[in-house]
Design a protein around this motif. Structure first.
Motif, PDB file in Angstrom:
ATOM      1  N   LEU A 177       1.071  -1.055   0.030  1.00 24.00           N
ATOM      2  CA  LEU A 177       0.556  -0.023   0.046  1.00 24.00           C
ATOM      3  C   LEU A 177       0.873   1.576  -0.015  1.00 24.00           C
ATOM      4  N   ARG A 217       1.583   6.611   2.659  1.00 20.84           N
ATOM      5  CA  ARG A 217       1.455   7.253   3.694  1.00 20.84           C
ATOM      6  C   ARG A 217       0.429   6.862   4.555  1.00 20.84           C
ATOM      7  N   TYR A 218      -0.289   5.629   4.131  1.00 22.49           N
ATOM      8  CA  TYR A 218      -0.296   4.718   4.942  1.00 22.49           C
ATOM      9  C   TYR A 218       0.111   4.142   6.824  1.00 22.49           C
ATOM     10  N   ASP A 219       1.207   4.176   6.167  1.00 24.48           N
ATOM     11  CA  ASP A 219       1.847   3.700   7.027  1.00 24.48           C
ATOM     12  C   ASP A 219       1.495   3.962   8.848  1.00 24.48           C
ATOM     13  N   TRP A 244      -0.614   4.535  10.336  1.00 25.17           N
ATOM     14  CA  TRP A 244      -1.921   4.919  10.579  1.00 25.17           C
ATOM     15  C   TRP A 244      -2.345   2.813  10.869  1.00 25.17           C
ATOM     16  N   TYR A 245      -1.701   1.764  11.238  1.00 28.98           N
ATOM     17  CA  TYR A 245      -1.723   0.936  11.435  1.00 28.98           C
ATOM     18  C   TYR A 245      -1.749   0.786  12.455  1.00 28.98           C
ATOM     19  N   TRP A 296     -11.594  -1.651   4.930  1.00 32.84           N
ATOM     20  CA  TRP A 296      -9.943  -1.200   5.409  1.00 32.84           C
ATOM     21  C   TRP A 296     -10.069  -2.263   5.991  1.00 32.84           C
ATOM     22  N   ASP A 323      -9.706   6.946   1.398  1.00 30.10           N
ATOM     23  CA  ASP A 323      -8.799   6.270   1.597  1.00 30.10           C
ATOM     24  C   ASP A 323      -8.213   6.194   2.754  1.00 30.10           C
ATOM     25  N   LEU A 324      -7.224   4.682   3.186  1.00 25.79           N
ATOM     26  CA  LEU A 324      -7.674   4.024   4.329  1.00 25.79           C
ATOM     27  C   LEU A 324      -6.502   5.253   5.681  1.00 25.79           C
ATOM     28  N   ASP A 325      -6.151   6.459   5.119  1.00 24.50           N
ATOM     29  CA  ASP A 325      -5.304   7.572   6.064  1.00 24.50           C
ATOM     30  C   ASP A 325      -6.751   8.422   6.257  1.00 24.50           C
ATOM     31  N   LYS A 326      -7.093   8.631   5.569  1.00 26.08           N
ATOM     32  CA  LYS A 326      -8.868  10.092   5.486  1.00 26.08           C
ATOM     33  C   LYS A 326      -9.486   9.372   6.607  1.00 26.08           C
ATOM     34  N   ARG A 373      -9.204   6.745   9.337  1.00 29.78           N
ATOM     35  CA  ARG A 373      -9.071   6.459   9.787  1.00 29.78           C
ATOM     36  C   ARG A 373      -9.307   7.845  10.435  1.00 29.78           C
TER      37      ARG A 373
END
Length: 203
Positions: free
Chosen positions: A109, A112-114, A116-117, A145, A191-194, A196
């Motif tokens: 992925l 920029r998602y890093d 948010w896990y 997600w 998107d994942l970041d948005k 979360r």
């Protein structure tokens, strides 16, 4: 065994699909111009950066303010077909031969998602990422997600060679039927970041 299977199958598929890649490249060159291929940075094993190869499926069309139009508007008939048949993913076989990817693993992925896990979800980085994976054969782009990342972790924890072979067989079936393909994923889900970030704000 996993690495040997990756190399053997990647070479075989790449050789067999060279005519398909040549036709796809020609069509993209005619419709979208150069470049035919594009690279994108993703996060790989141990959270190290990798660059994956894909066939270009979208134009660079922008609105009056200079912002890129949504994926669905920039992806013409050729791009939609390449995505539906997953032909745009075939250059990633080169990533497999280079050792950046495996045929099967958690899908790499965007960097920029890093942030948010959660700790458990970071287990997805314990294995080499894949072109396809458990999440992809359980809904592909339509999986929310939380479930997608949970499936990635489940794959890492339960991995065996038989599981890889089952996922590869299911992937072939999905590609041939076009099941689960979403041309513009951002139109279906955040998107994942948005997503979360919104959860953090709401809590």
């Amino acid at each position: 065994m996993k690495r040997l299977l990756d190399i053997a199958l990647a070479l075989l598929i790449l050789i067999l699909t060279l005519p398909v890649l040549a036709v796809a490249a020609l069509l993209v060159r005619i419709q979208l111009g150069a470049p035919v291929l594009f690279t994108q940075e993703r996060t790989g094993q141990w959270q190290l950066p990798i660059r994956i190869f894909k066939i270009r499926t979208m134009s660079d069309e922008r609105d009056a303010a200079g912002a890129l139009l949504p994926d669905g508007l920039r992806c013409g008939p050729v791009g939609r077909t390449l995505r539906r048949l997953s032909i745009d993913e075939l250059p990633q076989l080169i990533n497999v031969l280079r050792g950046d990817l495996s045929l099967v693993g958690p899908r790499p992925l965007l960097p920029r998602y890093d942030a948010w896990y959660d700790d458990r979800e970071r287990r997805r980085f314990d294995m080499r990422p894949g072109i396809t994976g458990l999440a992809q054969v359980n809904g592909r782009n339509s999986v929310v997600w939380d479930r997608r990342l949970a499936l990635d972790v489940r794959y890492v924890e339960q991995w065996n060679l038989w599981l890889d072979l089952r996922i590869l067989a299911a992937t072939v079936s999905m590609v041939l039927t076009g099941r689960g393909v979403v041309v513009d994923p951002s139109a279906e889900m955040l998107d994942l970041d948005k997503e979360r970030e919104l959860k953090c704000v709401s809590t």
